[in-house]
Design a protein around this motif. Structure first.
Motif, PDB file in Angstrom:
ATOM      1  N   GLU A   1      53.761  66.083  -1.949  1.00 39.78           N
ATOM      2  CA  GLU A   1      53.756  66.743  -0.650  1.00 39.78           C
ATOM      3  C   GLU A   1      52.688  66.125   0.256  1.00 39.78           C
ATOM      4  N   ARG A   2      51.505  65.820  -0.331  1.00 41.13           N
ATOM      5  CA  ARG A   2      50.440  65.188   0.442  1.00 41.13           C
ATOM      6  C   ARG A   2      50.925  63.840   0.977  1.00 41.13           C
ATOM      7  N   LYS A   3      51.610  63.107   0.087  1.00 50.43           N
ATOM      8  CA  LYS A   3      52.141  61.801   0.489  1.00 50.43           C
ATOM      9  C   LYS A   3      53.131  61.983   1.641  1.00 50.43           C
ATOM     10  N   ASN A   4      54.026  62.964   1.474  1.00 48.50           N
ATOM     11  CA  ASN A   4      55.008  63.235   2.533  1.00 48.50           C
ATOM     12  C   ASN A   4      54.303  63.666   3.820  1.00 48.50           C
ATOM     13  N   LEU A   5      53.266  64.530   3.669  1.00 50.48           N
ATOM     14  CA  LEU A   5      52.517  64.976   4.834  1.00 50.48           C
ATOM     15  C   LEU A   5      51.810  63.789   5.494  1.00 50.48           C
ATOM     16  N   GLN A   6      51.257  62.911   4.681  1.00 48.18           N
ATOM     17  CA  GLN A   6      50.570  61.743   5.236  1.00 48.18           C
ATOM     18  C   GLN A   6      51.561  60.860   5.997  1.00 48.18           C
ATOM     19  N   ILE A   7      52.757  60.755   5.422  1.00 51.20           N
ATOM     20  CA  ILE A   7      53.791  59.973   6.115  1.00 51.20           C
ATOM     21  C   ILE A   7      54.107  60.623   7.454  1.00 51.20           C
ATOM     22  N   HIS A   8      54.263  61.948   7.485  1.00 49.62           N
ATOM     23  CA  HIS A   8      54.549  62.670   8.730  1.00 49.62           C
ATOM     24  C   HIS A   8      53.388  62.513   9.713  1.00 49.62           C
ATOM     25  N   ILE A   9      52.153  62.617   9.157  1.00 52.43           N
ATOM     26  CA  ILE A   9      50.983  62.479  10.033  1.00 52.43           C
ATOM     27  C   ILE A   9      50.970  61.079  10.646  1.00 52.43           C
ATOM     28  N   ASP A  10      51.222  60.095   9.779  1.00 53.07           N
ATOM     29  CA  ASP A  10      51.237  58.712  10.284  1.00 53.07           C
ATOM     30  C   ASP A  10      52.333  58.552  11.345  1.00 53.07           C
ATOM     31  N   GLU A  11      53.486  59.111  11.101  1.00 50.56           N
ATOM     32  CA  GLU A  11      54.584  59.021  12.078  1.00 50.56           C
ATOM     33  C   GLU A  11      54.197  59.728  13.376  1.00 50.56           C
ATOM     34  N   LEU A  12      53.550  60.923  13.202  1.00 53.44           N
ATOM     35  CA  LEU A  12      53.134  61.659  14.397  1.00 53.44           C
ATOM     36  C   LEU A  12      52.069  60.869  15.169  1.00 53.44           C
ATOM     37  N   GLN A  13      51.130  60.278  14.446  1.00 52.31           N
ATOM     38  CA  GLN A  13      50.103  59.489  15.126  1.00 52.31           C
ATOM     39  C   GLN A  13      50.736  58.287  15.837  1.00 52.31           C
ATOM     40  N   LYS A  14      51.708  57.694  15.164  1.00 56.07           N
ATOM     41  CA  LYS A  14      52.411  56.564  15.769  1.00 56.07           C
ATOM     42  C   LYS A  14      53.127  57.043  17.038  1.00 56.07           C
ATOM     43  N   THR A  15      53.747  58.213  16.943  1.00 62.50           N
ATOM     44  CA  THR A  15      54.447  58.778  18.081  1.00 62.50           C
ATOM     45  C   THR A  15      53.457  59.103  19.187  1.00 62.50           C
ATOM     46  N   VAL A  16      52.283  59.666  18.769  1.00 64.80           N
ATOM     47  CA  VAL A  16      51.260  60.014  19.757  1.00 64.80           C
ATOM     48  C   VAL A  16      50.763  58.737  20.425  1.00 64.80           C
ATOM     49  N   GLU A  17      50.547  57.693  19.690  1.00 65.56           N
ATOM     50  CA  GLU A  17      50.072  56.424  20.265  1.00 65.56           C
ATOM     51  C   GLU A  17      51.130  55.845  21.204  1.00 65.56           C
TER      52      GLU A  17
ATOM     53  N   SER B   1      53.335  57.593  22.698  1.00 66.00           N
ATOM     54  CA  SER B   1      53.362  58.480  23.867  1.00 66.00           C
ATOM     55  C   SER B   1      52.175  58.174  24.767  1.00 66.00           C
ATOM     56  N   ASN B   2      51.009  57.923  24.177  1.00 67.51           N
ATOM     57  CA  ASN B   2      49.812  57.590  24.961  1.00 67.51           C
ATOM     58  C   ASN B   2      50.024  56.269  25.698  1.00 67.51           C
ATOM     59  N   VAL B   3      50.641  55.299  25.020  1.00 61.66           N
ATOM     60  CA  VAL B   3      50.903  54.008  25.671  1.00 61.66           C
ATOM     61  C   VAL B   3      51.874  54.244  26.837  1.00 61.66           C
ATOM     62  N   LYS B   4      52.888  55.030  26.655  1.00 58.91           N
ATOM     63  CA  LYS B   4      53.854  55.315  27.717  1.00 58.91           C
ATOM     64  C   LYS B   4      53.166  56.082  28.828  1.00 58.91           C
ATOM     65  N   LEU B   5      52.307  57.035  28.439  1.00 57.00           N
ATOM     66  CA  LEU B   5      51.582  57.817  29.416  1.00 57.00           C
ATOM     67  C   LEU B   5      50.639  56.934  30.209  1.00 57.00           C
TER      68      LEU B   5
END
Length: 190
Positions: free
Chosen positions: A159-175, A177-181
């Motif tokens: 679950e931690r691994k899956n959560l880390q993957i989600h966190i990484d994906e979210l951070q990637k998405t946030v980055e 989004s920040n680049v687009k912003l």
């Protein structure tokens, strides 16, 4: 059957006087009776009286100092000696029996002690087996708990691994989004 005389017995078997070496030359013979039931060796032997030549009869005296049969000093000595040997043999046998009895008591006590020790060992074995059963149960319980904990850790790690993957994906998405912003800000400011 024996009948008692009252002193006035007129039986032909009773003698009143007999000569002796006493002061007056006579002594009174105690009253006696014939023993018709006697079947011993005296009736089988036909001993004749030296005085009148008739067959002797067995009689028992109930009065006086000489009652019953007389024994010679030698016969009494032999009887005493035989009695001594009998007493000695019986004493020796008693000692042997006493030793045997003491040995038997010792053996019985040994058997009872061995039985008590065996019962104590069996009791300890039973207690030990109960303790062993409890130990095995606790050991199995601990193994089961360890398996549950291990499985939970593996599940948590996954679950931690899956959560880390989600966190990484979210951070990637946030980055992204920040680049687009930033691009939108640059276009708006620009």
């Amino acid at each position: 059957m024996v009948s008692w005389s009252d002193g006035s017995d007129s039986s032909e078997h009773t003698l009143e006087y007999m000569s002796s070496a006493s002061d007056d030359g006579t002594i009174k013979v105690p009253a006696s009776i014939e023993d018709s039931d006697f079947e011993g060796p005296e009736t089988e032997l036909h001993v004749l009286c030296h005085g009148h030549g008739k067959a002797s009869e067995r009689r028992v005296a109930f009065e006086g100092i000489h009652t019953g049969r007389r024994k010679s000093k030698r016969d009494r000595t032999e009887d005493n000696l035989m009695n001594y040997f009998d007493v000695h043999n019986l004493t020796q046998e008693k000692k042997k029996l006493q030793a045997s009895y003491e040995k038997l008591v010792e053996d019985v006590n040994g058997l009872l002690d061995a039985q008590e020790r065996r019962a104590e060992v069996e009791r300890k074995d039973l207690e030990s087996s109960k303790i062993q059963e409890k130990y095995d149960m606790v050991k199995n319980l601990a193994a089961a708990q360890a398996n549950v904990i291990r499985n939970m850790k593996l599940k948590l790690a996954e679950e931690r691994k899956n959560l880390q993957i989600h966190i990484d994906e979210l951070q990637k998405t946030v980055e992204e989004s920040n680049v687009k912003l930033e691009g939108i800000k640059a276009i708006i400011n620009g």
